[in-house]
Write an enzyme that holds these catalytic residues in place. Structure first.
Site, mmCIF file in Angstrom:
data_model
loop_
_atom_site.group_PDB
_atom_site.id
_atom_site.type_symbol
_atom_site.label_atom_id
_atom_site.label_comp_id
_atom_site.label_asym_id
_atom_site.label_seq_id
_atom_site.Cartn_x
_atom_site.Cartn_y
_atom_site.Cartn_z
ATOM 1 N N HIS A 154 0.859 -1.182 0.000
ATOM 2 C CA HIS A 154 0.000 0.000 0.000
ATOM 3 C C HIS A 154 0.897 1.235 0.000
ATOM 4 O O HIS A 154 2.084 1.153 0.337
ATOM 5 C CB HIS A 154 -0.902 0.007 1.224
ATOM 6 C CG HIS A 154 -1.908 -1.094 1.233
ATOM 7 N ND1 HIS A 154 -2.944 -1.129 2.129
ATOM 8 C CD2 HIS A 154 -2.036 -2.203 0.458
ATOM 9 C CE1 HIS A 154 -3.677 -2.211 1.913
ATOM 10 N NE2 HIS A 154 -3.146 -2.878 0.907
ATOM 11 N N GLU A 198 1.091 3.711 2.050
ATOM 12 C CA GLU A 198 1.652 3.976 3.370
ATOM 13 C C GLU A 198 2.744 2.967 3.731
ATOM 14 O O GLU A 198 3.798 3.359 4.244
ATOM 15 C CB GLU A 198 0.554 3.947 4.443
ATOM 16 C CG GLU A 198 -0.520 4.992 4.243
ATOM 17 C CD GLU A 198 -1.698 4.523 3.382
ATOM 18 O OE1 GLU A 198 -2.731 5.205 3.411
ATOM 19 O OE2 GLU A 198 -1.576 3.481 2.688
ATOM 20 N N CYS A 243 -5.918 2.185 5.740
ATOM 21 C CA CYS A 243 -6.679 1.002 6.149
ATOM 22 C C CYS A 243 -6.067 0.427 7.435
ATOM 23 O O CYS A 243 -5.031 0.899 7.908
ATOM 24 C CB CYS A 243 -6.658 -0.042 5.027
ATOM 25 S SG CYS A 243 -5.047 -0.842 4.823
ATOM 26 N N CYS A 249 -2.341 -0.626 7.221
ATOM 27 C CA CYS A 249 -1.414 0.508 7.267
ATOM 28 C C CYS A 249 -1.349 1.112 8.662
ATOM 29 O O CYS A 249 -0.262 1.472 9.137
ATOM 30 C CB CYS A 249 -1.809 1.544 6.221
ATOM 31 S SG CYS A 249 -1.664 0.890 4.537
#
Length: 164
Positions: free
Chosen positions: A54, A56, A84, A87
């Protein structure tokens, strides 16, 4: 804060770069320490066959590698979208205590609702958040525990080793 918007714009620019990159999804992030970007990343999940890639997590990996540490205490994550549970968990593990984000999870869910699963697997973010904090086996994933003594022996040996 003007600096927040500057860093957030960089995260959004990374999300636009990701959107134009095959195998990537439009999510970008930066990690900032003492007013300086120390890590950047965007979502490469499909390109790398890595569901943890992701924006992040990529920015956190980059920051940890550049700084030579797993401790990002004092850093802030700026993300193009609300992080999310995966993360957020990564932020907890690394000591990040502040996040600034642009689009909410509801915004991204609405914008991406028509994207077919063949392009974006996605997932139910609300369900992930509900399950993220419960013990394994209490959620929808079936579990079985075995060979406890063997695994604990490895942990004990590692914990007892001399610290260099």
């Amino acid at each position: 804060m003007a600096a927040d918007e500057e860093f957030l714009r960089r995260a959004i620019a990374l999300s636009a770069e990701a959107a134009a990159t095959p195998g990537c999804e439009p999510f970008g992030a930066v990690v900032v320490r003492d007013g300086v970007i120390v890590g950047e990343g965007f979502n490469h999940s499909a390109a790398r066959f890595d569901p943890t890639s992701h924006g992040e997590t990529e920015a956190i990996r980059d920051a940890c590698a550049k700084l030579g540490t797993l401790d990002l205490t004092g850093c802030t994550v700026f993300s193009s979208c609300e992080p999310c549970a995966l993360c957020v968990a990564t932020m907890h593990v690394t000591g990040i205590a502040r996040v600034v984000y642009a689009a909410s999870l509801a915004d991204s869910a609405e914008a991406l609702a028509g994207v077919p699963k063949s392009i974006r697997r996605g997932g139910n973010v609300a369900e992930l958040r509900r399950e993220a904090g419960v013990p394994i086996g209490a959620g929808r994933i079936a579990t079985r525990q075995a060979l406890v003594a063997e695994a604990v022996a490895v942990l004990d040996a590692w914990a007892a080793r001399p610290i260099a």
